[in-house]
Design an enzyme around this catalytic site. Sequence first.
Site, PDB file in Angstrom:
ATOM      1  N   CYS A  96     -22.197  66.603 -59.865  1.00  0.00           N
ATOM      2  CA  CYS A  96     -23.633  67.015 -60.379  1.00  0.00           C
ATOM      3  C   CYS A  96     -24.907  66.183 -59.416  1.00  0.00           C
ATOM      4  O   CYS A  96     -24.774  64.794 -59.680  1.00  0.00           O
ATOM      5  CB  CYS A  96     -23.819  66.640 -61.755  1.00  0.00           C
ATOM      6  SG  CYS A  96     -25.717  67.394 -62.270  1.00  0.00           S
ATOM      7  N   GLY A 100     -27.353  59.894 -62.254  1.00  0.00           N
ATOM      8  CA  GLY A 100     -27.518  58.640 -61.420  1.00  0.00           C
ATOM      9  C   GLY A 100     -26.542  57.751 -60.987  1.00  0.00           C
ATOM     10  O   GLY A 100     -25.470  57.762 -61.687  1.00  0.00           O
ATOM     11  N   GLY A 103     -25.297  54.766 -63.851  1.00  0.00           N
ATOM     12  CA  GLY A 103     -24.329  54.922 -65.014  1.00  0.00           C
ATOM     13  C   GLY A 103     -22.638  55.190 -64.226  1.00  0.00           C
ATOM     14  O   GLY A 103     -21.892  54.972 -64.696  1.00  0.00           O
ATOM     15  N   HIS A 104     -23.082  56.095 -63.071  1.00  0.00           N
ATOM     16  CA  HIS A 104     -21.996  56.865 -62.764  1.00  0.00           C
ATOM     17  C   HIS A 104     -21.059  55.934 -61.858  1.00  0.00           C
ATOM     18  O   HIS A 104     -19.815  55.663 -62.318  1.00  0.00           O
ATOM     19  CB  HIS A 104     -22.378  58.088 -61.823  1.00  0.00           C
ATOM     20  CG  HIS A 104     -21.413  58.961 -61.070  1.00  0.00           C
ATOM     21  ND1 HIS A 104     -20.779  59.761 -61.723  1.00  0.00           N
ATOM     22  CD2 HIS A 104     -20.937  58.926 -59.928  1.00  0.00           C
ATOM     23  CE1 HIS A 104     -19.824  60.461 -61.294  1.00  0.00           C
ATOM     24  NE2 HIS A 104     -19.945  60.273 -59.957  1.00  0.00           N
ATOM     25  N   ILE A 161     -27.530  46.413 -62.951  1.00  0.00           N
ATOM     26  CA  ILE A 161     -26.879  46.410 -61.765  1.00  0.00           C
ATOM     27  C   ILE A 161     -28.178  47.267 -60.811  1.00  0.00           C
ATOM     28  O   ILE A 161     -28.523  48.322 -60.916  1.00  0.00           O
ATOM     29  CB  ILE A 161     -25.619  47.034 -61.648  1.00  0.00           C
ATOM     30  CG1 ILE A 161     -24.624  46.413 -62.337  1.00  0.00           C
ATOM     31  CG2 ILE A 161     -25.271  47.158 -60.075  1.00  0.00           C
ATOM     32  CD1 ILE A 161     -23.673  47.317 -63.040  1.00  0.00           C
ATOM     33  N   HIS A 209      -9.126  72.523 -59.115  1.00  0.00           N
ATOM     34  CA  HIS A 209      -9.369  72.325 -60.672  1.00  0.00           C
ATOM     35  C   HIS A 209      -9.663  73.794 -61.106  1.00  0.00           C
ATOM     36  O   HIS A 209      -9.656  74.781 -60.584  1.00  0.00           O
ATOM     37  CB  HIS A 209     -10.621  71.536 -60.723  1.00  0.00           C
ATOM     38  CG  HIS A 209     -11.888  72.180 -60.867  1.00  0.00           C
ATOM     39  ND1 HIS A 209     -13.013  71.424 -61.158  1.00  0.00           N
ATOM     40  CD2 HIS A 209     -12.415  73.198 -60.080  1.00  0.00           C
ATOM     41  CE1 HIS A 209     -14.439  72.169 -60.863  1.00  0.00           C
ATOM     42  NE2 HIS A 209     -13.839  73.035 -60.413  1.00  0.00           N
ATOM     43  N   TYR A 391     -12.604  59.497 -71.121  1.00  0.00           N
ATOM     44  CA  TYR A 391     -13.112  59.157 -69.900  1.00  0.00           C
ATOM     45  C   TYR A 391     -14.691  58.525 -70.244  1.00  0.00           C
ATOM     46  O   TYR A 391     -15.540  59.060 -71.096  1.00  0.00           O
ATOM     47  CB  TYR A 391     -13.472  60.101 -69.091  1.00  0.00           C
ATOM     48  CG  TYR A 391     -14.351  59.941 -67.890  1.00  0.00           C
ATOM     49  CD1 TYR A 391     -14.174  58.540 -67.169  1.00  0.00           C
ATOM     50  CD2 TYR A 391     -14.915  60.897 -67.167  1.00  0.00           C
ATOM     51  CE1 TYR A 391     -14.910  58.663 -65.995  1.00  0.00           C
ATOM     52  CE2 TYR A 391     -15.796  60.448 -66.006  1.00  0.00           C
ATOM     53  CZ  TYR A 391     -15.770  59.388 -65.404  1.00  0.00           C
ATOM     54  OH  TYR A 391     -16.705  59.276 -64.382  1.00  0.00           O
ATOM     55  N   ASN A 393     -17.390  57.543 -68.882  1.00  0.00           N
ATOM     56  CA  ASN A 393     -18.462  58.427 -68.289  1.00  0.00           C
ATOM     57  C   ASN A 393     -18.789  59.470 -69.139  1.00  0.00           C
ATOM     58  O   ASN A 393     -20.193  60.226 -69.167  1.00  0.00           O
ATOM     59  CB  ASN A 393     -18.480  58.780 -66.947  1.00  0.00           C
ATOM     60  CG  ASN A 393     -19.261  57.573 -66.160  1.00  0.00           C
ATOM     61  OD1 ASN A 393     -19.945  56.823 -66.642  1.00  0.00           O
ATOM     62  ND2 ASN A 393     -18.987  57.595 -64.626  1.00  0.00           N
ATOM     63  N   TYR A 394     -17.820  60.225 -70.030  1.00  0.00           N
ATOM     64  CA  TYR A 394     -18.365  61.210 -70.915  1.00  0.00           C
ATOM     65  C   TYR A 394     -18.430  60.494 -72.102  1.00  0.00           C
ATOM     66  O   TYR A 394     -17.682  60.945 -73.044  1.00  0.00           O
ATOM     67  CB  TYR A 394     -17.216  62.249 -70.865  1.00  0.00           C
ATOM     68  CG  TYR A 394     -16.932  62.918 -69.677  1.00  0.00           C
ATOM     69  CD1 TYR A 394     -18.198  63.105 -68.491  1.00  0.00           C
ATOM     70  CD2 TYR A 394     -15.904  63.556 -69.197  1.00  0.00           C
ATOM     71  CE1 TYR A 394     -17.812  63.891 -67.435  1.00  0.00           C
ATOM     72  CE2 TYR A 394     -15.679  64.103 -68.066  1.00  0.00           C
ATOM     73  CZ  TYR A 394     -16.811  64.256 -67.042  1.00  0.00           C
ATOM     74  OH  TYR A 394     -16.521  65.031 -65.921  1.00  0.00           O
TER      75      TYR A 394
HETATM   76  C1  FAD Z   1     -24.870  67.457 -65.676  1.00  0.00           C
HETATM   77  C2  FAD Z   1     -23.650  66.240 -65.648  1.00  0.00           C
HETATM   78  C3  FAD Z   1     -22.593  66.403 -64.689  1.00  0.00           C
HETATM   79  C4  FAD Z   1     -21.881  65.202 -64.451  1.00  0.00           C
HETATM   80  N1  FAD Z   1     -20.783  65.509 -63.554  1.00  0.00           N
HETATM   81  C5  FAD Z   1     -19.928  64.416 -63.432  1.00  0.00           C
HETATM   82  C6  FAD Z   1     -18.877  64.465 -62.418  1.00  0.00           C
HETATM   83  O1  FAD Z   1     -18.751  65.170 -61.679  1.00  0.00           O
HETATM   84  N2  FAD Z   1     -17.927  63.161 -62.405  1.00  0.00           N
HETATM   85  C7  FAD Z   1     -18.176  62.224 -63.160  1.00  0.00           C
HETATM   86  O2  FAD Z   1     -17.314  61.258 -63.088  1.00  0.00           O
HETATM   87  N3  FAD Z   1     -19.078  62.310 -64.235  1.00  0.00           N
HETATM   88  C8  FAD Z   1     -19.976  63.158 -64.363  1.00  0.00           C
HETATM   89  N4  FAD Z   1     -21.071  63.094 -65.234  1.00  0.00           N
HETATM   90  C9  FAD Z   1     -20.942  62.031 -66.284  1.00  0.00           C
HETATM   91  C10 FAD Z   1     -21.933  60.869 -65.519  1.00  0.00           C
HETATM   92  O3  FAD Z   1     -20.960  60.148 -64.691  1.00  0.00           O
HETATM   93  C11 FAD Z   1     -22.135  59.709 -66.657  1.00  0.00           C
HETATM   94  O4  FAD Z   1     -23.272  60.482 -67.584  1.00  0.00           O
HETATM   95  C12 FAD Z   1     -23.212  58.725 -66.212  1.00  0.00           C
HETATM   96  O5  FAD Z   1     -22.969  57.601 -67.113  1.00  0.00           O
HETATM   97  C13 FAD Z   1     -24.557  59.222 -65.668  1.00  0.00           C
HETATM   98  O6  FAD Z   1     -25.172  57.854 -65.113  1.00  0.00           O
HETATM   99  P1  FAD Z   1     -26.699  57.896 -64.989  1.00  0.00           P
HETATM  100  O7  FAD Z   1     -27.196  56.682 -64.722  1.00  0.00           O
HETATM  101  O8  FAD Z   1     -27.173  59.244 -64.460  1.00  0.00           O
HETATM  102  O9  FAD Z   1     -26.934  57.992 -66.847  1.00  0.00           O
HETATM  103  P2  FAD Z   1     -27.834  56.904 -67.914  1.00  0.00           P
HETATM  104  O10 FAD Z   1     -27.777  57.782 -69.131  1.00  0.00           O
HETATM  105  O11 FAD Z   1     -28.993  56.660 -67.429  1.00  0.00           O
HETATM  106  O12 FAD Z   1     -26.777  55.849 -67.735  1.00  0.00           O
HETATM  107  C14 FAD Z   1     -25.478  55.851 -68.470  1.00  0.00           C
HETATM  108  C15 FAD Z   1     -25.009  54.418 -68.892  1.00  0.00           C
HETATM  109  O13 FAD Z   1     -25.008  53.669 -67.788  1.00  0.00           O
HETATM  110  C16 FAD Z   1     -25.819  52.478 -68.100  1.00  0.00           C
HETATM  111  N5  FAD Z   1     -26.785  52.194 -66.599  1.00  0.00           N
HETATM  112  C17 FAD Z   1     -27.315  53.137 -65.896  1.00  0.00           C
HETATM  113  N6  FAD Z   1     -28.005  52.418 -64.896  1.00  0.00           N
HETATM  114  C18 FAD Z   1     -27.625  51.017 -64.964  1.00  0.00           C
HETATM  115  C19 FAD Z   1     -27.601  50.038 -64.022  1.00  0.00           C
HETATM  116  N7  FAD Z   1     -28.452  50.122 -63.072  1.00  0.00           N
HETATM  117  N8  FAD Z   1     -27.198  48.843 -64.591  1.00  0.00           N
HETATM  118  C20 FAD Z   1     -26.391  48.676 -65.802  1.00  0.00           C
HETATM  119  N9  FAD Z   1     -26.079  49.736 -66.429  1.00  0.00           N
HETATM  120  C21 FAD Z   1     -26.632  50.973 -66.073  1.00  0.00           C
HETATM  121  C22 FAD Z   1     -27.176  53.000 -69.126  1.00  0.00           C
HETATM  122  O14 FAD Z   1     -27.436  51.980 -69.875  1.00  0.00           O
HETATM  123  C23 FAD Z   1     -26.257  53.882 -69.954  1.00  0.00           C
HETATM  124  O15 FAD Z   1     -25.413  53.100 -70.856  1.00  0.00           O
HETATM  125  C24 FAD Z   1     -21.916  64.203 -65.453  1.00  0.00           C
HETATM  126  C25 FAD Z   1     -22.911  64.155 -66.382  1.00  0.00           C
HETATM  127  C26 FAD Z   1     -23.607  65.097 -66.363  1.00  0.00           C
HETATM  128  C27 FAD Z   1     -24.939  64.894 -67.569  1.00  0.00           C
END
Ligand code: FAD
Length: 450
Positions: A96, A100, A103-104, A161, A209, A391, A393-394
């Site tokens: 996706c 970000g 988190g990812h 980070i 998949h 997982y 990240n979910y």
């Molecule tokens: C539409 C969608 C598709 C997805 N597809 C996939 C996929 O294909 N594969 C997969 O593995 N996962 C997937 N995910 C899950 C995704 O990896 C997680 O939701 C991930 O945590 C998103 O990170 P974010 O920074 O965007 O989110 P945020 O909600 O901003 O952060 C998630 C967590 O990470 C922390 N965080 C964010 N940035 C930092 C930073 N700079 N330093 C320290 N902590 C930080 C935040 O505090 C929070 O705890 C998907 C999620 C969604 C919503």
Amino acid sequence: MVDSKVVHITTLKAVIHPKLKIAYAISQHCNFLWTIQWLERIQTESSQANALNSKWSITIDIKEENAWIQSGATLGELYYAIANKSNVHGFPAGSCPTVGIGGHFSGGGFGTIFRKYGLASDNVIDAQIVDVNGKILNRKMMGENLFWAIRGGGGSSFGVITAWKVKLVNVPSVVTVFNIPKSLEQNATTLFMKWQIIANKLPNELFLHSVMGLDAKSSSDGGKTVAVSFTGLYLGKQKNLVPLMENNFAELNLQHDNCTEMSWIQSVLYFAGYSINGSLKVLLQRNKTSTSFKAKSDYVTKPIPMSGLEGLWNMLLEEKNPTLIMSPYGGRMSEISESETPFPHRNGIIYGIQYLVDWDSNEETPKHMDWIRKLYAYMTPYVSMCPRLAYMNYRDLDIGVNRENTSYEEAKSWGMKYFKSNFERLAQVKNEIDPSNFFRHEQSIPPLSA
Ligand SMILES: Cc1cc2nc3c(=O)[nH]c(=O)nc-3n(C[C@H](O)[C@H](O)[C@H](O)COP(=O)(O)OP(=O)(O)OC[C@H]3O[C@@H](n4cnc5c(N)ncnc54)[C@H](O)[C@@H]3O)c2cc1C
């Protein structure tokens, strides 16, 4: 939220914004003066702090095959930046584009080439973190324990980070994509049974998949039926893929007509649901959606028997818009040990499941939440157990949340599911670098001493 001083899960992202916004975001949940002092320390620590005042950047070095990516960037922006420099380099992260980096990467990050190259976090070679004392540390300065923890243990328990250095991976100039949907009437159950046997044993270059949902059209009686889409990405040409599938999964009957050859970046567009012939600039969009969703996850280590699938189909038919994404492991994922990074789901995993339901109106929330929890309960005998793996990240708060001063022993109820025995090392690292538990939220790692 655990209490009024907790740094909410989402607020940490604010650090990539200009400094006043950081102060605002963090001060919503923390002592304001403390926050300002913390920020002042960050800003005087190093000239690198200037990065906090600017838009995120992505620096690609094709010669050295690596990249520095600031945490505020999205996956789409990373893929776009790589494609602008090379058509034979890529990066193994999620599908996706709006997800970000921050988190990812810190929670793992898997996508269509992870059977070949592992997770995003497996390919991180350096990082820059702001710790609880406001110090900016790179890999050498933070030490290998903290560097280990932030590659799969979730960054938000340890600091902020600000940037990641990753190694880029090689992709062929031509890859092949296919999608074959099958309804129950078209033998989806038998095909899925076979898929469970072969999906994690296919060559690392092939990601296949299966996605389950409802199909309104292909049922024999005109009602809804369950459909399973078998969607693949092969790092190579279709002339090699078709015989490979014939040898491993002849029942799916993959033909040349089902295949489309394209560049790797076009496959990124494809898996993100965009036209492969459109502009790559769609990868830069940061669309917001007003839809609500709930996701949960599981790992499967033994094929689900036919009887289990029949009950699963009935459960899916109870919901308006259910989706189950079954992602095959094996390949490179099985070669990396469970303790190499905090992400423990390695050898022995056949596939991971993401259960997903979405809806539009708030009034419908309880109904859909009830359904997905019922489905999760139904799946209990068919998925990993003791612990039932998930997982990170979910994020799923149903599996357990911290309260104020949650101890390590108490947090094991959810921590072992995400991290298995790596949870203890994560709690040790937490104790070393943030013993007062400043960085905490519903599922943050508690210090081991707690
Ligand atoms: C539409 C969608 C598709 C997805 N597809 C996939 C996929 O294909 N594969 C997969 O593995 N996962 C997937 N995910 C899950 C995704 O990896 C997680 O939701 C991930 O945590 C998103 O990170 P974010 O920074 O965007 O989110 P945020 O909600 O901003 O952060 C998630 C967590 O990470 C922390 N965080 C964010 N940035 C930092 C930073 N700079 N330093 C320290 N902590 C930080 C935040 O505090 C929070 O705890 C998907 C999620 C969604 C919503």
